[in-house]
Design a protein around this motif. Structure first.
Motif, short mmCIF file in Angstrom:
data_model
loop_
_atom_site.label_atom_id
_atom_site.label_comp_id
_atom_site.label_asym_id
_atom_site.label_seq_id
_atom_site.Cartn_x
_atom_site.Cartn_y
_atom_site.Cartn_z
N LEU A 43 1.05 -1.34 0.38
CA LEU A 43 0.45 -0.31 0.26
C LEU A 43 0.73 1.57 0.03
O LEU A 43 2.15 0.81 0.29
N PHE A 44 0.80 2.27 -0.81
CA PHE A 44 0.91 3.38 -0.63
C PHE A 44 0.13 4.86 -0.02
O PHE A 44 -1.18 4.90 -0.49
N LYS A 45 0.32 5.11 1.07
CA LYS A 45 0.15 6.54 1.68
C LYS A 45 0.24 7.41 1.56
O LYS A 45 1.26 7.99 1.34
N GLN A 46 -0.95 8.30 0.73
CA GLN A 46 -0.30 10.07 0.33
C GLN A 46 -0.94 11.50 1.14
O GLN A 46 -2.57 11.11 1.39
N ARG A 47 -0.46 12.38 1.49
CA ARG A 47 -1.38 13.15 2.71
C ARG A 47 -2.99 13.68 1.28
O ARG A 47 -1.87 14.14 -0.22
N ARG A 48 -3.25 13.82 1.54
CA ARG A 48 -4.44 14.79 0.92
C ARG A 48 -5.36 15.42 1.55
O ARG A 48 -5.68 15.51 1.87
N ASP A 67 12.36 4.55 -4.58
CA ASP A 67 12.60 5.98 -4.61
C ASP A 67 12.00 7.29 -5.67
O ASP A 67 12.77 7.68 -5.95
N THR A 68 10.94 7.49 -5.56
CA THR A 68 10.46 8.29 -6.32
C THR A 68 9.93 9.67 -5.55
O THR A 68 9.26 8.99 -4.57
N PRO A 69 10.02 10.45 -6.46
CA PRO A 69 10.20 11.67 -4.66
C PRO A 69 8.80 11.97 -4.42
O PRO A 69 7.39 11.44 -5.49
N LYS A 70 8.54 12.05 -3.50
CA LYS A 70 7.04 11.54 -2.81
C LYS A 70 6.64 12.85 -2.85
O LYS A 70 7.01 14.37 -3.13
N ASP A 71 5.46 12.98 -2.54
CA ASP A 71 4.06 14.62 -2.56
C ASP A 71 4.47 15.41 -3.63
O ASP A 71 3.95 16.70 -4.15
N THR A 72 5.21 14.38 -4.90
CA THR A 72 5.05 15.03 -6.41
C THR A 72 4.17 15.12 -7.13
O THR A 72 3.88 13.60 -7.53
N PRO A 73 3.36 15.46 -8.05
CA PRO A 73 2.38 14.45 -8.60
C PRO A 73 2.61 14.18 -9.53
O PRO A 73 3.92 14.54 -10.10
N HIS A 75 2.99 13.99 -12.43
CA HIS A 75 2.31 15.22 -14.23
C HIS A 75 3.61 16.08 -13.79
O HIS A 75 4.23 16.85 -14.70
N LEU A 76 4.54 16.31 -12.55
CA LEU A 76 5.37 16.86 -12.19
C LEU A 76 6.90 16.43 -11.96
O LEU A 76 7.88 16.68 -12.64
N LEU A 77 6.30 14.84 -12.48
CA LEU A 77 8.00 14.42 -12.22
C LEU A 77 8.30 14.90 -14.06
O LEU A 77 7.95 14.53 -15.35
N GLU A 78 9.99 14.60 -14.59
CA GLU A 78 10.54 15.15 -15.67
C GLU A 78 10.55 13.34 -15.82
O GLU A 78 9.89 13.50 -17.35
N ASP A 79 10.61 12.03 -15.98
CA ASP A 79 9.85 11.03 -16.76
C ASP A 79 9.70 10.09 -15.98
O ASP A 79 9.59 9.17 -15.19
N PRO A 80 7.85 10.27 -15.73
CA PRO A 80 6.98 9.32 -15.06
C PRO A 80 7.27 7.65 -15.05
O PRO A 80 7.14 6.82 -14.36
N GLU A 81 7.46 7.48 -17.13
CA GLU A 81 7.03 5.83 -17.50
C GLU A 81 8.54 5.13 -16.55
O GLU A 81 8.57 4.32 -16.18
N ARG A 116 -11.96 14.58 -6.68
CA ARG A 116 -10.12 13.48 -6.95
C ARG A 116 -10.04 14.28 -5.68
O ARG A 116 -9.69 15.74 -6.16
N PRO A 117 -9.00 13.52 -4.33
CA PRO A 117 -8.65 14.68 -3.83
C PRO A 117 -7.61 14.99 -4.27
O PRO A 117 -6.81 14.29 -4.69
N CYS A 118 -6.88 16.21 -3.84
CA CYS A 118 -5.89 16.66 -4.65
C CYS A 118 -5.10 17.03 -3.09
O CYS A 118 -4.73 16.54 -2.77
N LEU A 119 -3.49 16.81 -4.00
CA LEU A 119 -2.26 16.46 -3.12
C LEU A 119 -2.42 17.73 -2.00
O LEU A 119 -2.89 19.52 -2.97
N TRP A 120 -1.76 17.70 -1.47
CA TRP A 120 -1.92 18.58 0.32
C TRP A 120 -1.28 20.32 -0.44
O TRP A 120 -1.55 21.70 -0.16
N ASN A 121 -0.40 19.57 -1.30
CA ASN A 121 0.68 21.26 -1.84
C ASN A 121 0.30 21.04 -3.71
O ASN A 121 0.69 22.06 -4.29
N GLN A 122 -1.06 20.98 -4.27
CA GLN A 122 -1.02 20.96 -5.01
C GLN A 122 -2.33 22.70 -4.95
O GLN A 122 -3.67 23.05 -4.92
N PHE A 123 -1.69 23.51 -4.30
CA PHE A 123 -2.52 25.18 -3.76
C PHE A 123 -3.33 25.61 -5.54
O PHE A 123 -4.51 26.21 -5.44
N ASP A 124 -2.63 25.64 -6.49
CA ASP A 124 -3.35 26.00 -7.92
C ASP A 124 -4.90 25.54 -7.62
O ASP A 124 -6.17 25.90 -8.04
N LEU A 125 -5.12 24.50 -8.08
CA LEU A 125 -6.19 23.01 -7.68
C LEU A 125 -6.67 23.10 -6.88
O LEU A 125 -8.35 23.39 -7.26
#
Length: 219
Positions: A43-48, A67-73, A75-81, A116-125
């Motif tokens: 399981l993966f937990k994320q602050r929303r 090793d994926t950066p935490k709390d990063t959407p 679409h903001l990762l350089e190479d999501p795949e 859909r619940p957004c990330l805590w740091n998606q302030f624009d949304l």
């Protein structure tokens, strides 16, 4: 009003409980596949952000490497795949990674249908949703925006669709969203790793190429 205040929550709990029972074999299969595919927790937990902008931890089946950066959407990762596991890719396309959120529904943190619940740091949304009252209701496992573009939507349109849901919230509209979600999953609509508004950018690229090509032909 009665549906929004009382009936919706009762239906959420009943359907979530049924879902846990019926889908338990799928849960077990996915747990085994995740453990065999890569190192890390199941399981993966994320602050929303939840109802009235309260915070909670959403649950998902882990689809990305540890090793994926935490709390990063995504679409903001350089190479999501490059961060998505083999099993994770399949789960994301079929939305099976979202199934553990049934537990969030049983805990009273989410609804089956809602924004859909957004990330805590998606302030624009979060700010855009404030304009439409979309932060004032429980976030959902799926919603109106999810069946009208999902990852392809730019933030302004996504928030507007969430606002439309708040305005039209009713039993009939929830049923429409529920079955619309099934159709979207079967068609893999709107799943674009690497970008909110990706559709818009792709269209812009195509338009630019066509324009550049026309100019060269005229010249």
């Amino acid at each position: 009003m009665i549906y929004r205040k009382y009936i919706k929550k009762i239906l959420d709990i009943i359907l979530a409980f049924i879902g846990i029972v019926v889908l338990s074999p799928i849960f077990l299969i996915l747990i085994i596949c995740i453990k065999l595919d890569s190192n890390g927790p199941v399981l993966f937990k994320q602050r929303r952000i939840g109802k009235e902008k309260s915070e909670f931890y959403i649950l998902k089946f882990r689809t990305m490497k540890i090793d994926t950066p935490k709390d990063t959407p995504t679409h903001l990762l350089e190479d999501p795949e490059s961060y998505i596991t083999r099993v994770g890719k399949f789960m994301r396309k079929t939305s099976l990674d979202e199934l553990p959120q049934i537990l969030n529904i049983l805990k009273g943190e989410m609804s089956i249908i809602g924004p859909r619940p957004c990330l805590w740091n998606q302030f624009d949304l979060i700010a855009e949703r404030d304009k439409y009252g979309a932060n004032d209701i429980y976030p959902g496992l799926t919603g109106w925006a999810q069946i009208n573009g999902r990852d392809e939507l730019p933030i302004e349109i996504k928030a507007k669709l969430d606002g439309d849901y708040v305005e039209k919230l009713s039993f009939g509209f929830d049923v429409k969203c529920f079955f619309g979600t099934i159709v979207s999953i079967l068609k893999h609509d709107g799943v674009v790793e690497g970008g909110t508004g990706e559709m818009e950018r792709e269209k812009a690229k195509v338009t630019k190429v066509k324009t550049d090509g026309s100019e060269r032909n005229v010249g």
